[in-house]
Design a protein around this motif. Sequence first.
Motif, PDB file in Angstrom:
ATOM      1  N   GLY A   1       0.782  -1.226   0.000  1.00 61.81           N
ATOM      2  CA  GLY A   1       0.000   0.000   0.000  1.00 61.81           C
ATOM      3  C   GLY A   1       0.815   1.277   0.000  1.00 61.81           C
ATOM      4  O   GLY A   1       0.259   2.366  -0.190  1.00 61.81           O
ATOM      5  N   GLN A   2       2.128   1.183   0.202  1.00 65.13           N
ATOM      6  CA  GLN A   2       2.940   2.396   0.186  1.00 65.13           C
ATOM      7  C   GLN A   2       3.015   2.981  -1.227  1.00 65.13           C
ATOM      8  O   GLN A   2       2.880   2.274  -2.219  1.00 65.13           O
ATOM      9  N   ARG A   3       3.247   4.300  -1.271  1.00 66.64           N
ATOM     10  CA  ARG A   3       3.266   5.033  -2.533  1.00 66.64           C
ATOM     11  C   ARG A   3       4.707   5.307  -2.943  1.00 66.64           C
ATOM     12  O   ARG A   3       5.447   5.962  -2.207  1.00 66.64           O
ATOM     13  N   VAL A   4       5.075   4.783  -4.118  1.00 68.64           N
ATOM     14  CA  VAL A   4       6.476   4.805  -4.558  1.00 68.64           C
ATOM     15  C   VAL A   4       6.577   5.463  -5.928  1.00 68.64           C
ATOM     16  O   VAL A   4       5.823   5.124  -6.845  1.00 68.64           O
ATOM     17  N   PHE A   5       7.535   6.384  -6.056  1.00 68.17           N
ATOM     18  CA  PHE A   5       7.798   7.054  -7.333  1.00 68.17           C
ATOM     19  C   PHE A   5       9.151   6.604  -7.862  1.00 68.17           C
ATOM     20  O   PHE A   5      10.145   6.584  -7.126  1.00 68.17           O
ATOM     21  N   VAL A   6       9.186   6.256  -9.162  1.00 65.00           N
ATOM     22  CA  VAL A   6      10.401   5.732  -9.782  1.00 65.00           C
ATOM     23  C   VAL A   6      10.803   6.618 -10.955  1.00 65.00           C
ATOM     24  O   VAL A   6      10.038   6.783 -11.909  1.00 65.00           O
ATOM     25  N   HIS A   7      11.995   7.207 -10.889  1.00 64.67           N
ATOM     26  CA  HIS A   7      12.566   7.911 -12.036  1.00 64.67           C
ATOM     27  C   HIS A   7      13.125   6.888 -13.018  1.00 64.67           C
ATOM     28  O   HIS A   7      13.538   5.801 -12.631  1.00 64.67           O
TER      29      HIS A   7
ATOM     30  N   PHE B   1       5.394  11.309  -1.493  1.00 67.14           N
ATOM     31  CA  PHE B   1       5.564   9.864  -1.662  1.00 67.14           C
ATOM     32  C   PHE B   1       6.249   9.253  -0.446  1.00 67.14           C
ATOM     33  O   PHE B   1       7.025   9.904   0.250  1.00 67.14           O
ATOM     34  N   ASP B   2       5.968   7.972  -0.227  1.00 68.97           N
ATOM     35  CA  ASP B   2       6.669   7.245   0.838  1.00 68.97           C
ATOM     36  C   ASP B   2       8.116   6.959   0.447  1.00 68.97           C
ATOM     37  O   ASP B   2       9.019   7.025   1.289  1.00 68.97           O
ATOM     38  N   VAL B   3       8.320   6.621  -0.820  1.00 68.36           N
ATOM     39  CA  VAL B   3       9.660   6.299  -1.317  1.00 68.36           C
ATOM     40  C   VAL B   3       9.815   6.893  -2.713  1.00 68.36           C
ATOM     41  O   VAL B   3       8.907   6.790  -3.542  1.00 68.36           O
ATOM     42  N   VAL B   4      10.958   7.536  -2.973  1.00 70.37           N
ATOM     43  CA  VAL B   4      11.337   7.967  -4.318  1.00 70.37           C
ATOM     44  C   VAL B   4      12.657   7.293  -4.658  1.00 70.37           C
ATOM     45  O   VAL B   4      13.613   7.349  -3.864  1.00 70.37           O
ATOM     46  N   VAL B   5      12.704   6.641  -5.822  1.00 68.21           N
ATOM     47  CA  VAL B   5      13.941   6.014  -6.291  1.00 68.21           C
ATOM     48  C   VAL B   5      14.458   6.837  -7.467  1.00 68.21           C
ATOM     49  O   VAL B   5      13.765   7.004  -8.465  1.00 68.21           O
ATOM     50  N   ASP B   6      15.685   7.334  -7.344  1.00 66.76           N
ATOM     51  CA  ASP B   6      16.219   8.283  -8.323  1.00 66.76           C
ATOM     52  C   ASP B   6      17.594   7.830  -8.816  1.00 66.76           C
ATOM     53  O   ASP B   6      18.566   7.837  -8.058  1.00 66.76           O
ATOM     54  N   GLY B   7      17.664   7.442 -10.075  1.00 64.12           N
ATOM     55  CA  GLY B   7      18.933   7.117 -10.699  1.00 64.12           C
ATOM     56  C   GLY B   7      19.389   8.189 -11.670  1.00 64.12           C
ATOM     57  O   GLY B   7      20.352   7.983 -12.410  1.00 64.12           O
ATOM     58  N   ILE B   8      18.692   9.327 -11.676  1.00 61.96           N
ATOM     59  CA  ILE B   8      18.988  10.424 -12.610  1.00 61.96           C
ATOM     60  C   ILE B   8      19.824  11.505 -11.931  1.00 61.96           C
ATOM     61  O   ILE B   8      20.838  11.949 -12.449  1.00 61.96           O
ATOM     62  N   GLY B   9      19.371  11.937 -10.753  1.00 65.46           N
ATOM     63  CA  GLY B   9      20.126  12.942 -10.014  1.00 65.46           C
ATOM     64  C   GLY B   9      19.965  14.349 -10.548  1.00 65.46           C
ATOM     65  O   GLY B   9      20.820  15.211 -10.320  1.00 65.46           O
ATOM     66  N   GLU B  10      18.865  14.608 -11.276  1.00 61.25           N
ATOM     67  CA  GLU B  10      18.607  15.958 -11.784  1.00 61.25           C
ATOM     68  C   GLU B  10      18.575  16.954 -10.628  1.00 61.25           C
ATOM     69  O   GLU B  10      17.968  16.699  -9.597  1.00 61.25           O
ATOM     70  N   ASP B  11      19.274  18.080 -10.786  1.00 56.04           N
ATOM     71  CA  ASP B  11      19.336  19.116  -9.752  1.00 56.04           C
ATOM     72  C   ASP B  11      19.894  18.547  -8.444  1.00 56.04           C
ATOM     73  O   ASP B  11      19.501  18.963  -7.354  1.00 56.04           O
TER      74      ASP B  11
ATOM     75  N   ALA C   1      18.722   7.054  -3.696  1.00 58.42           N
ATOM     76  CA  ALA C   1      19.468   7.426  -4.897  1.00 58.42           C
ATOM     77  C   ALA C   1      20.270   6.216  -5.355  1.00 58.42           C
ATOM     78  O   ALA C   1      20.876   5.518  -4.532  1.00 58.42           O
ATOM     79  N   ILE C   2      20.238   5.950  -6.663  1.00 56.85           N
ATOM     80  CA  ILE C   2      20.937   4.775  -7.172  1.00 56.85           C
ATOM     81  C   ILE C   2      21.857   5.101  -8.350  1.00 56.85           C
ATOM     82  O   ILE C   2      22.511   4.205  -8.881  1.00 56.85           O
ATOM     83  N   GLY C   3      21.898   6.357  -8.762  1.00 52.42           N
ATOM     84  CA  GLY C   3      22.725   6.709  -9.909  1.00 52.42           C
ATOM     85  C   GLY C   3      22.719   8.203 -10.131  1.00 52.42           C
ATOM     86  O   GLY C   3      22.097   8.956  -9.371  1.00 52.42           O
TER      87      GLY C   3
ATOM     88  N   PHE D   1      22.270   6.625  -0.468  1.00 57.20           N
ATOM     89  CA  PHE D   1      22.698   6.148  -1.779  1.00 57.20           C
ATOM     90  C   PHE D   1      22.857   4.640  -1.679  1.00 57.20           C
ATOM     91  O   PHE D   1      23.628   4.131  -0.880  1.00 57.20           O
ATOM     92  N   TYR D   2      22.096   3.929  -2.520  1.00 56.55           N
ATOM     93  CA  TYR D   2      22.171   2.468  -2.522  1.00 56.55           C
ATOM     94  C   TYR D   2      23.242   2.013  -3.508  1.00 56.55           C
ATOM     95  O   TYR D   2      23.280   2.459  -4.657  1.00 56.55           O
TER      96      TYR D   2
END
Length: 348
Positions: free
Chosen positions: A147-153, A209-219, A236-238, A273-274
Amino acid sequence: MMEPRNRVVRVRRFGGPEELEVVDAPLPTAGRGEVRVRVLASSLNYTDVLIRRHLYPQTARRRPPFVLGYDVIGEIDQLGDGVTDFQLGDRVADMTVLGSNAAYCTLQADRLARVPAGLDAAEAATLILSWTTAYQLLHRAARVQRGQRVFVHGAAGAVGQALLALGRLAGLELWGAARGEHAALIRELGASPIDYQREDFTRVLPDGFDVVVDGIGEDGYRRSFAALRRGGLLCAIGYSAGVQAQRSMLSILMWIARLYLWRWLPGSKRASFYSINVMRARHPAWFREDLERLFELLDTGAIRPRVAERISFDEVAEAHRRLEAGGLAGKLVLCPDLPLRRDGTALH
Protein backbone atom coordinates in the motif's frame (compact mmCIF):
# COMPACT_ATOMS: atom_id res chain seq x y z
CA MET A 1 40.40 -31.14 -30.41
CA MET A 2 40.85 -27.46 -31.23
CA GLU A 3 41.20 -25.13 -28.21
CA PRO A 4 38.27 -22.72 -27.83
CA ARG A 5 38.80 -19.13 -28.93
CA ASN A 6 38.47 -16.34 -26.41
CA ARG A 7 37.39 -12.83 -27.40
CA VAL A 8 36.93 -9.88 -25.05
CA VAL A 9 35.54 -6.33 -25.08
CA ARG A 10 38.35 -4.09 -23.92
CA VAL A 11 38.60 -0.41 -22.97
CA ARG A 12 41.86 0.78 -24.51
CA ARG A 13 41.62 4.26 -22.96
CA PHE A 14 38.98 6.20 -21.02
CA GLY A 15 36.50 8.04 -23.23
CA GLY A 16 33.67 7.43 -25.68
CA PRO A 17 32.41 4.24 -27.33
CA GLU A 18 35.14 4.56 -29.96
CA GLU A 19 37.63 3.57 -27.23
CA LEU A 20 36.19 0.04 -27.10
CA GLU A 21 37.88 -2.75 -29.00
CA VAL A 22 37.09 -6.44 -29.45
CA VAL A 23 40.29 -8.46 -29.36
CA ASP A 24 41.41 -12.07 -29.13
CA ALA A 25 42.70 -12.94 -25.66
CA PRO A 26 44.37 -15.94 -24.01
CA LEU A 27 41.99 -18.59 -22.75
CA PRO A 28 41.90 -18.25 -18.95
CA THR A 29 42.55 -21.20 -16.62
CA ALA A 30 40.56 -21.79 -13.43
CA GLY A 31 42.74 -21.35 -10.35
CA ARG A 32 42.14 -22.77 -6.91
CA GLY A 33 38.58 -22.08 -5.77
CA GLU A 34 37.60 -20.91 -9.26
CA VAL A 35 35.61 -22.18 -12.20
CA ARG A 36 35.95 -21.25 -15.85
CA VAL A 37 32.72 -20.60 -17.72
CA ARG A 38 31.77 -20.38 -21.34
CA VAL A 39 29.85 -17.12 -21.34
CA LEU A 40 26.26 -17.52 -22.53
CA ALA A 41 25.12 -13.95 -21.84
CA SER A 42 26.54 -10.75 -20.35
CA SER A 43 24.45 -7.59 -20.05
CA LEU A 44 25.49 -4.15 -21.22
CA ASN A 45 24.60 -1.72 -18.44
CA TYR A 46 24.67 2.05 -18.09
CA THR A 47 27.23 1.41 -15.36
CA ASP A 48 29.57 0.20 -18.13
CA VAL A 49 29.31 3.67 -19.65
CA LEU A 50 30.40 5.19 -16.32
CA ILE A 51 33.32 2.78 -16.07
CA ARG A 52 34.40 3.50 -19.66
CA ARG A 53 34.26 7.26 -19.02
CA HIS A 54 36.15 6.97 -15.69
CA LEU A 55 33.13 8.10 -13.66
CA TYR A 56 32.52 4.99 -11.54
CA PRO A 57 34.07 5.21 -8.04
CA GLN A 58 34.49 1.46 -7.54
CA THR A 59 36.73 1.05 -10.59
CA ALA A 60 38.36 4.51 -10.47
CA ARG A 61 41.80 3.05 -9.69
CA ARG A 62 41.81 0.71 -12.68
CA ARG A 63 43.72 1.88 -15.71
CA PRO A 64 43.15 0.72 -19.31
CA PRO A 65 43.40 -1.60 -20.97
CA PHE A 66 40.85 -3.75 -19.12
CA VAL A 67 37.86 -5.91 -20.03
CA LEU A 68 34.31 -4.68 -19.45
CA GLY A 69 31.43 -6.82 -18.23
CA TYR A 70 29.37 -6.29 -15.07
CA ASP A 71 27.45 -9.58 -14.99
CA VAL A 72 27.49 -13.04 -16.50
CA ILE A 73 25.50 -16.18 -17.11
CA GLY A 74 27.86 -19.00 -17.95
CA GLU A 75 28.22 -22.73 -18.28
CA ILE A 76 31.07 -24.28 -16.30
CA ASP A 77 33.64 -25.94 -18.54
CA GLN A 78 36.58 -26.19 -16.13
CA LEU A 79 36.84 -26.70 -12.36
CA GLY A 80 39.75 -25.38 -10.32
CA ASP A 81 41.31 -27.22 -7.40
CA GLY A 82 39.15 -27.36 -4.29
CA VAL A 83 35.83 -26.75 -6.06
CA THR A 84 33.36 -29.41 -4.92
CA ASP A 85 29.96 -27.68 -4.99
CA PHE A 86 29.70 -27.49 -8.80
CA GLN A 87 30.06 -29.82 -11.76
CA LEU A 88 31.00 -29.39 -15.40
CA GLY A 89 27.97 -28.18 -17.35
CA ASP A 90 26.32 -26.38 -14.41
CA ARG A 91 24.86 -22.98 -15.27
CA VAL A 92 25.86 -20.22 -12.89
CA ALA A 93 25.56 -16.44 -12.46
CA ASP A 94 27.82 -13.82 -10.98
CA MET A 95 28.16 -10.05 -10.73
CA THR A 96 31.71 -9.48 -11.89
CA VAL A 97 31.85 -5.64 -12.21
CA LEU A 98 34.64 -6.13 -14.78
CA GLY A 99 35.78 -8.93 -17.05
CA SER A 100 32.70 -10.79 -18.29
CA ASN A 101 32.14 -9.23 -21.74
CA ALA A 102 34.09 -12.19 -23.03
CA ALA A 103 33.70 -15.61 -24.58
CA TYR A 104 35.32 -17.24 -21.52
CA CYS A 105 36.12 -15.98 -18.03
CA THR A 106 37.00 -17.35 -14.59
CA LEU A 107 34.83 -16.83 -11.50
CA GLN A 108 35.19 -17.44 -7.77
CA ALA A 109 33.11 -20.52 -6.94
CA ASP A 110 32.01 -19.22 -3.53
CA ARG A 111 30.35 -16.16 -5.13
CA LEU A 112 28.19 -18.01 -7.64
CA ALA A 113 24.42 -18.32 -7.81
CA ARG A 114 22.84 -21.34 -9.47
CA VAL A 115 20.79 -20.84 -12.63
CA PRO A 116 17.91 -23.23 -13.43
CA ALA A 117 18.74 -25.13 -16.61
CA GLY A 118 15.58 -24.13 -18.49
CA LEU A 119 16.00 -20.36 -18.26
CA ASP A 120 16.81 -18.21 -21.28
CA ALA A 121 20.37 -17.04 -20.64
CA ALA A 122 19.80 -13.48 -21.90
CA GLU A 123 16.68 -13.01 -19.78
CA ALA A 124 18.50 -14.46 -16.76
CA ALA A 125 21.42 -12.08 -17.29
CA THR A 126 19.11 -9.06 -17.03
CA LEU A 127 18.27 -10.07 -13.45
CA ILE A 128 21.80 -10.00 -12.04
CA LEU A 129 22.40 -6.25 -11.75
CA SER A 130 19.16 -4.47 -12.61
CA TRP A 131 16.58 -6.75 -11.01
CA THR A 132 18.66 -7.61 -7.95
CA THR A 133 19.20 -3.88 -7.46
CA ALA A 134 15.44 -3.32 -7.67
CA TYR A 135 14.64 -6.23 -5.35
CA GLN A 136 17.13 -5.08 -2.72
CA LEU A 137 16.03 -1.45 -2.99
CA LEU A 138 12.46 -2.43 -2.21
CA HIS A 139 12.96 -5.21 0.30
CA ARG A 140 16.37 -4.61 1.89
CA ALA A 141 16.89 -0.83 1.75
CA ALA A 142 13.38 0.68 1.80
CA ARG A 143 11.66 -2.34 3.42
CA VAL A 144 8.44 -1.41 1.67
CA GLN A 145 5.02 -2.29 3.02
CA ARG A 146 1.92 -3.14 0.99
CA GLY A 147 0.00 0.00 0.00
CA GLN A 148 2.94 2.40 0.19
CA ARG A 149 3.27 5.03 -2.53
CA VAL A 150 6.48 4.80 -4.56
CA PHE A 151 7.80 7.05 -7.33
CA VAL A 152 10.40 5.73 -9.78
CA HIS A 153 12.57 7.91 -12.04
CA GLY A 154 13.73 6.35 -15.30
CA ALA A 155 10.86 3.90 -15.12
CA ALA A 156 11.30 2.60 -18.68
CA GLY A 157 14.93 1.64 -18.02
CA ALA A 158 16.08 -1.77 -16.85
CA VAL A 159 16.07 -1.00 -13.10
CA GLY A 160 12.91 1.10 -13.45
CA GLN A 161 10.96 -1.69 -15.12
CA ALA A 162 12.17 -4.13 -12.47
CA LEU A 163 11.09 -1.77 -9.69
CA LEU A 164 7.60 -1.47 -11.16
CA ALA A 165 7.17 -5.20 -11.77
CA LEU A 166 8.44 -6.17 -8.32
CA GLY A 167 6.58 -3.29 -6.71
CA ARG A 168 3.31 -4.54 -8.18
CA LEU A 169 4.04 -8.01 -6.76
CA ALA A 170 4.63 -6.34 -3.38
CA GLY A 171 1.28 -4.53 -3.50
CA LEU A 172 2.65 -0.99 -3.84
CA GLU A 173 0.97 2.05 -5.39
CA LEU A 174 3.35 3.08 -8.16
CA TRP A 175 4.19 6.06 -10.37
CA GLY A 176 6.87 5.98 -13.06
CA ALA A 177 8.60 8.85 -14.85
CA ALA A 178 9.59 8.22 -18.47
CA ARG A 179 9.33 9.70 -21.93
CA GLY A 180 5.80 10.11 -23.23
CA GLU A 181 6.20 7.31 -25.77
CA HIS A 182 6.76 4.83 -22.93
CA ALA A 183 3.45 5.59 -21.17
CA ALA A 184 1.82 2.34 -22.37
CA LEU A 185 4.76 0.31 -21.06
CA ILE A 186 4.56 2.01 -17.65
CA ARG A 187 0.82 1.26 -17.44
CA GLU A 188 1.43 -2.34 -18.49
CA LEU A 189 3.88 -2.68 -15.61
CA GLY A 190 1.20 -1.53 -13.16
CA ALA A 191 2.15 2.11 -12.58
CA SER A 192 0.78 5.55 -13.38
CA PRO A 193 2.98 7.13 -16.08
CA ILE A 194 4.47 10.60 -15.62
CA ASP A 195 5.90 12.30 -18.72
CA TYR A 196 8.96 13.95 -17.18
CA GLN A 197 9.29 16.29 -20.18
CA ARG A 198 5.80 17.76 -19.64
CA GLU A 199 4.72 17.05 -16.06
CA ASP A 200 6.06 18.10 -12.67
CA PHE A 201 6.30 14.98 -10.52
CA THR A 202 6.59 17.03 -7.32
CA ARG A 203 2.94 18.07 -7.79
CA VAL A 204 1.50 14.59 -8.29
CA LEU A 205 0.87 13.92 -4.58
CA PRO A 206 0.45 17.03 -2.43
CA ASP A 207 1.33 15.09 0.74
CA GLY A 208 4.31 13.36 -0.89
CA PHE A 209 5.56 9.86 -1.66
CA ASP A 210 6.67 7.24 0.84
CA VAL A 211 9.66 6.30 -1.32
CA VAL A 212 11.34 7.97 -4.32
CA VAL A 213 13.94 6.01 -6.29
CA ASP A 214 16.22 8.28 -8.32
CA GLY A 215 18.93 7.12 -10.70
CA ILE A 216 18.99 10.42 -12.61
CA GLY A 217 20.13 12.94 -10.01
CA GLU A 218 18.61 15.96 -11.78
CA ASP A 219 19.34 19.12 -9.75
CA GLY A 220 21.45 17.02 -7.37
CA TYR A 221 18.39 15.03 -6.15
CA ARG A 222 16.83 18.16 -4.59
CA ARG A 223 13.40 17.83 -6.26
CA SER A 224 13.19 14.12 -5.44
CA PHE A 225 13.84 14.91 -1.79
CA ALA A 226 11.19 17.65 -1.89
CA ALA A 227 8.63 15.16 -3.26
CA LEU A 228 8.82 12.97 -0.14
CA ARG A 229 6.20 12.95 2.58
CA ARG A 230 7.26 13.47 6.17
CA GLY A 231 9.13 10.32 7.15
CA GLY A 232 9.68 9.35 3.50
CA LEU A 233 12.84 7.86 2.01
CA LEU A 234 14.84 8.94 -1.05
CA CYS A 235 16.89 6.05 -2.47
CA ALA A 236 19.47 7.43 -4.90
CA ILE A 237 20.94 4.78 -7.17
CA GLY A 238 22.73 6.71 -9.91
CA TYR A 239 23.57 10.08 -11.46
CA SER A 240 23.00 9.87 -15.21
CA ALA A 241 22.15 13.60 -15.36
CA GLY A 242 25.61 14.39 -14.03
CA VAL A 243 27.21 12.09 -16.58
CA GLN A 244 25.32 13.65 -19.48
CA ALA A 245 26.26 17.12 -18.23
CA GLN A 246 29.95 16.06 -18.24
CA ARG A 247 30.29 16.59 -14.50
CA SER A 248 33.50 15.47 -12.81
CA MET A 249 33.60 12.51 -10.47
CA LEU A 250 34.35 14.90 -7.57
CA SER A 251 31.15 16.91 -8.13
CA ILE A 252 29.09 13.71 -8.41
CA LEU A 253 30.60 12.39 -5.16
CA MET A 254 29.65 15.71 -3.53
CA TRP A 255 26.03 15.15 -4.64
CA ILE A 256 26.09 11.76 -2.93
CA ALA A 257 27.69 13.16 0.23
CA ARG A 258 24.97 15.81 0.44
CA LEU A 259 22.31 13.09 0.58
CA TYR A 260 23.59 12.01 3.96
CA LEU A 261 23.70 15.59 5.26
CA TRP A 262 19.99 15.96 4.41
CA ARG A 263 19.21 13.41 7.13
CA TRP A 264 19.88 16.16 9.68
CA LEU A 265 17.40 18.61 8.19
CA PRO A 266 14.17 19.15 10.17
CA GLY A 267 11.18 17.21 8.85
CA SER A 268 12.40 13.63 9.39
CA LYS A 269 12.81 12.85 5.69
CA ARG A 270 15.60 10.39 4.92
CA ALA A 271 18.02 9.96 2.01
CA SER A 272 20.70 7.44 1.17
CA PHE A 273 22.70 6.15 -1.78
CA TYR A 274 22.17 2.47 -2.52
CA SER A 275 25.10 0.47 -3.93
CA ILE A 276 24.59 -3.18 -4.80
CA ASN A 277 28.32 -3.72 -4.31
CA VAL A 278 28.32 -2.27 -0.80
CA MET A 279 25.24 -4.33 0.05
CA ARG A 280 26.89 -7.49 -1.29
CA ALA A 281 30.10 -6.81 0.64
CA ARG A 282 28.14 -6.38 3.87
CA HIS A 283 25.64 -9.20 3.29
CA PRO A 284 27.03 -11.66 0.72
CA ALA A 285 24.35 -14.26 1.45
CA TRP A 286 21.60 -11.75 0.59
CA PHE A 287 22.90 -11.33 -2.95
CA ARG A 288 22.76 -15.06 -3.68
CA GLU A 289 19.38 -15.46 -1.95
CA ASP A 290 17.81 -12.52 -3.77
CA LEU A 291 19.18 -13.46 -7.19
CA GLU A 292 18.12 -17.09 -6.87
CA ARG A 293 14.68 -15.89 -5.73
CA LEU A 294 14.47 -13.82 -8.93
CA PHE A 295 15.48 -16.84 -11.02
CA GLU A 296 12.57 -18.73 -9.40
CA LEU A 297 10.16 -15.90 -10.30
CA LEU A 298 11.44 -15.97 -13.88
CA ASP A 299 11.17 -19.76 -14.04
CA THR A 300 7.52 -19.66 -12.93
CA GLY A 301 6.62 -16.77 -15.25
CA ALA A 302 5.86 -14.36 -12.39
CA ILE A 303 8.28 -11.84 -13.92
CA ARG A 304 9.38 -11.33 -17.52
CA PRO A 305 12.35 -9.01 -18.03
CA ARG A 306 12.55 -7.30 -21.41
CA VAL A 307 15.56 -7.94 -23.60
CA ALA A 308 15.72 -5.03 -26.04
CA GLU A 309 18.24 -6.86 -28.22
CA ARG A 310 20.76 -9.70 -28.17
CA ILE A 311 23.99 -8.47 -29.70
CA SER A 312 27.27 -9.90 -30.96
CA PHE A 313 30.79 -8.70 -30.16
CA ASP A 314 30.85 -6.58 -33.30
CA GLU A 315 27.87 -4.52 -32.13
CA VAL A 316 29.16 -3.55 -28.68
CA ALA A 317 30.43 -0.05 -29.53
CA GLU A 318 27.13 0.85 -31.20
CA ALA A 319 25.27 -0.63 -28.22
CA HIS A 320 27.19 1.75 -25.92
CA ARG A 321 26.09 4.67 -28.09
CA ARG A 322 22.49 3.51 -27.71
CA LEU A 323 22.93 3.22 -23.94
CA GLU A 324 24.20 6.80 -23.75
CA ALA A 325 21.35 8.09 -25.94
CA GLY A 326 18.76 6.53 -23.61
CA GLY A 327 15.20 5.56 -24.49
CA LEU A 328 15.78 1.80 -24.56
CA ALA A 329 12.78 -0.18 -23.31
CA GLY A 330 14.83 -3.16 -22.21
CA LYS A 331 18.31 -4.54 -21.79
CA LEU A 332 21.01 -5.01 -24.42
CA VAL A 333 22.68 -8.38 -23.85
CA LEU A 334 25.94 -9.61 -25.33
CA CYS A 335 25.58 -13.23 -26.45
CA PRO A 336 29.02 -14.51 -27.54
CA ASP A 337 27.56 -17.53 -29.33
CA LEU A 338 25.36 -15.34 -31.53
CA PRO A 339 26.21 -16.23 -35.17
CA LEU A 340 26.92 -13.56 -37.77
CA ARG A 341 25.32 -13.23 -41.18
CA ARG A 342 27.54 -13.16 -44.25
CA ASP A 343 27.34 -9.36 -44.27
CA GLY A 344 28.79 -9.32 -40.76
CA THR A 345 25.57 -8.40 -38.91
CA ALA A 346 24.31 -10.53 -36.07
CA LEU A 347 21.43 -12.96 -36.32
CA HIS A 348 19.03 -12.03 -33.51
